[in-house]
Design a protein around this motif. Structure first.
Motif, short mmCIF file in Angstrom:
data_model
loop_
_atom_site.label_atom_id
_atom_site.label_comp_id
_atom_site.label_asym_id
_atom_site.label_seq_id
_atom_site.Cartn_x
_atom_site.Cartn_y
_atom_site.Cartn_z
N ALA A 257 -8.96 7.74 6.94
CA ALA A 257 -8.94 8.43 6.01
C ALA A 257 -8.18 7.88 4.69
CB ALA A 257 -8.33 9.74 6.15
N LEU A 258 -7.40 7.10 4.80
CA LEU A 258 -6.71 6.43 3.84
C LEU A 258 -7.31 5.29 3.42
CD1 LEU A 258 -2.74 6.37 5.36
CD2 LEU A 258 -3.54 7.67 3.36
N GLU A 259 -7.97 4.50 4.16
CA GLU A 259 -8.63 3.46 3.89
C GLU A 259 -9.99 3.84 3.03
OE1 GLU A 259 -9.75 1.28 7.58
OE2 GLU A 259 -8.03 0.22 7.55
N ASP A 260 -10.63 4.97 3.29
CA ASP A 260 -11.89 5.52 2.58
C ASP A 260 -11.41 5.92 1.15
OD1 ASP A 260 -13.33 4.83 4.76
OD2 ASP A 260 -13.75 6.84 5.60
N ALA A 261 -9.98 6.22 1.08
CA ALA A 261 -9.62 6.83 -0.14
C ALA A 261 -9.09 5.78 -0.88
CB ALA A 261 -8.47 7.89 -0.07
N GLY A 262 -9.31 4.48 -0.49
CA GLY A 262 -8.52 3.38 -1.16
C GLY A 262 -7.14 3.03 -1.13
N VAL A 263 -6.66 3.73 -0.11
CA VAL A 263 -5.17 3.44 0.19
C VAL A 263 -5.03 2.34 1.14
CG1 VAL A 263 -2.85 4.59 0.97
CG2 VAL A 263 -4.77 5.93 -0.29
N LYS A 264 -4.13 1.34 0.81
CA LYS A 264 -3.88 0.36 1.82
C LYS A 264 -2.76 0.64 2.84
CE LYS A 264 -5.94 -3.28 -1.46
NZ LYS A 264 -5.46 -4.81 -2.03
N VAL A 265 -3.02 0.38 3.99
CA VAL A 265 -1.72 0.12 5.03
C VAL A 265 -1.60 -1.02 5.50
CG1 VAL A 265 -1.37 1.10 7.44
CG2 VAL A 265 -2.77 2.43 5.79
N PRO A 266 -0.47 -1.52 5.55
CA PRO A 266 0.77 -0.81 5.09
C PRO A 266 1.34 -1.03 3.66
CG PRO A 266 1.54 -3.08 6.15
CD PRO A 266 -0.08 -2.86 6.04
N GLU A 267 0.70 -1.79 2.95
CA GLU A 267 0.99 -2.14 1.59
C GLU A 267 1.20 -0.87 0.59
OE1 GLU A 267 -1.59 -5.67 3.19
OE2 GLU A 267 -1.61 -2.97 3.11
N ASP A 268 0.35 0.36 0.77
CA ASP A 268 0.81 1.47 -0.07
C ASP A 268 1.53 2.66 0.70
OD1 ASP A 268 -0.63 0.17 -2.33
OD2 ASP A 268 -2.41 0.90 -1.40
N VAL A 269 1.17 2.47 1.98
CA VAL A 269 1.52 3.44 3.15
C VAL A 269 1.65 3.05 4.47
CG1 VAL A 269 1.23 5.97 4.10
CG2 VAL A 269 0.62 5.46 1.76
N MET A 270 2.89 3.26 5.10
CA MET A 270 3.09 2.66 6.38
C MET A 270 2.65 3.93 7.37
SD MET A 270 6.43 0.24 6.10
CE MET A 270 6.74 -0.38 4.51
N LEU A 271 2.38 3.49 8.75
CA LEU A 271 1.84 4.41 9.53
C LEU A 271 2.32 3.97 11.02
CD1 LEU A 271 -0.22 6.52 9.67
CD2 LEU A 271 -1.96 4.73 10.12
N LEU A 327 9.65 1.52 21.29
CA LEU A 327 8.82 1.23 19.72
C LEU A 327 8.25 0.02 19.95
CD1 LEU A 327 8.49 2.24 16.65
CD2 LEU A 327 10.48 0.63 16.03
N ILE A 328 6.85 -0.19 19.48
CA ILE A 328 6.07 -1.42 19.39
C ILE A 328 5.79 -1.56 18.10
CG2 ILE A 328 4.21 -2.43 20.34
CD1 ILE A 328 6.30 -1.88 22.51
N VAL A 329 6.40 -2.54 17.25
CA VAL A 329 6.25 -2.77 15.95
C VAL A 329 5.02 -3.87 15.83
CG1 VAL A 329 7.12 -3.62 13.67
CG2 VAL A 329 8.57 -2.42 15.14
N ARG A 330 3.93 -3.36 14.96
CA ARG A 330 2.89 -3.94 14.84
C ARG A 330 2.29 -4.13 13.28
NH1 ARG A 330 0.40 -1.05 19.85
NH2 ARG A 330 1.02 -2.31 21.59
N ASP A 331 1.12 -4.06 12.80
CA ASP A 331 0.63 -4.51 11.55
C ASP A 331 0.85 -3.03 10.59
OD1 ASP A 331 -0.06 -6.75 12.84
OD2 ASP A 331 -2.10 -6.36 12.81
N THR A 332 1.20 -2.00 10.88
CA THR A 332 0.95 -0.81 10.22
C THR A 332 2.10 -0.45 9.44
OG1 THR A 332 1.19 0.71 11.97
CG2 THR A 332 -1.24 0.04 11.34
N THR A 333 3.31 -1.15 9.81
CA THR A 333 4.59 -1.25 9.05
C THR A 333 5.12 -2.35 8.84
OG1 THR A 333 5.85 -1.08 11.09
CG2 THR A 333 5.11 1.01 10.46
N ARG A 334 5.92 -2.57 7.64
CA ARG A 334 6.69 -3.89 7.40
C ARG A 334 7.91 -3.36 6.75
NH1 ARG A 334 3.54 -5.98 2.18
NH2 ARG A 334 4.12 -3.95 0.80
N GLN A 335 8.96 -4.61 7.02
CA GLN A 335 10.31 -4.57 6.55
C GLN A 335 10.15 -5.40 5.40
OE1 GLN A 335 12.24 -4.99 10.57
NE2 GLN A 335 13.14 -2.80 9.90
#
Length: 335
Positions: A257-271, A327-335
């Motif tokens: 839904a975020l991608e279809d709304a033009g929202v980038k993960v994780p640049e704009d919103v983390m997940l 917790l398994i950190v992958r591509d949808t979050t960034r520090q």
């Protein structure tokens, strides 16, 4: 077809010793046991399981009743159950309740009428409370995995979902997120409530208030979560920093839904999701999800072991084992 007498004659022992060996009873030396096993193998002798069950008043079989057997997510749990059953010499029969309390109840009644020695019940549906209460009132051995009702004295194997929520919120906070929303799962499931309440507690521990508009109602399916997120996004003037989701399927629906709304993960919103589940089958590329992994195989091993102990009365009291997600950190979050 070989008989018990043939095995005893070939091994040079009494029929009593052969019977004791077959039924895993004491009073057989290791030397005699090896001779008997060798004779059984040479004669291709297979004990009559029905007759054995009648003598021992045990089927050496356990029943497993699950909400569904179709989700790949459950395969690790099933693998753990089967591995432990094989190790301790039990057979396993699985039944799907198809997310219906009445069907689960029917399966339990079928298993408890002399067809198995005990039952393992998996699922967290709140509607199962009466079913579990009736099991607790009976003398039939059983273990409940995932669901829990503190007032009932039952064998329990659970995951600390609140701890998982804390890990998720803490991680997002460390990533710099201060506006963290929650997309919840099916509220008929206890795990959904525990993960939501854990989110609220974790947010408050960081001094971040939670309002009702920060919690999106969805469920544990990709399709429904996608629709819920599309509706939610249409009402938002400002996006949050992150969404913590009640399951991975929920998170994948949110991601789409975020991608279809033009929202980038994780640049704009983390997940962040929960379950470490397989991504859905789709033509679109999906990012690897930061999530909370449950030790499902270990949970299955533990549950089967507790059930066998109850069947064989090796444990005097009911047991409660708590597992903790990682917790398994992958591509949808960034520090």
């Amino acid at each position: 077809m070989s008989s018990l007498y043939d095995v005893a004659k070939l091994a040079g022992v009494s029929k009593t010793l052969v019977s004791r060996t077959i039924n895993r009873q004491s009073g057989v030396s290791e030397k005699s046991r090896q001779k008997i096993l060798a004779a059984m193998a040479e004669l291709q002798y297979t004990p009559n399981q029905l007759a054995r069950s009648l003598v021992l008043k045990k089927t050496q079989t356990v029943g497993v009743v699950m909400d569904t057997l179709c989700e790949p997510y459950f395969f690790r749990l099933i693998d753990g159950i089967e591995k432990e059953a094989d190790r301790v010499g039990y057979d396993v029969v699985f039944a799907s309740g198809r997310n219906s309390t009445s069907l689960k109840n029917r399966a339990i009644k079928y298993f408890s009428q002399g067809r198995t020695d005990g039952v393992l019940l998996y699922g967290s549906n709140l509607d199962d409370e009466r079913l579990i209460e009736e099991l607790a009132e009976a003398s039939f051995p059983f273990v409940v995995v995932e669901n829990t009702f503190p007032r009932l004295n039952i064998n329990n194997v659970i995951v600390d979902n609140a701890f998982g929520s804390k890990l998720a919120v803490d991680h997002l906070f460390q990533c710099g997120c201060r506006r963290i929303h929650h997309v919840g799962g099916d509220l008929r499931q206890k795990v959904s409530l525990e993960r939501r309440d854990g989110y609220i507690t974790a947010m408050q521990s960081h001094g971040m208030a939670v309002s009702s508009d920060m919690i999106v109602s969805a469920d544990f399916t990709v399709e429904s979560s996608y629709k819920a997120m599309r509706s939610h996004l249409s009402t938002q003037r400002q996006l949050p920093d992150a969404y913590y989701c009640g399951s991975d399927n929920t998170a994948y629906g949110v991601m789409m839904a975020l991608e279809d709304a033009g929202v980038k993960v994780p640049e704009d919103v983390m997940l962040v999701g929960f379950d470490d589940d397989q991504p859905p089958r789709t033509d679109r590329p999906l990012k690897q999800l930061t999530t909370l992994s449950q030790p499902l195989e270990q949970m299955g091993i533990s549950a089967l072991n507790i059930l066998v102990q109850d069947i064989e009365r090796k444990a005097g009291e009911k047991q409660r084992v708590v597992f903790y997600p990682q917790l398994i950190v992958r591509d949808t979050t960034r520090q």
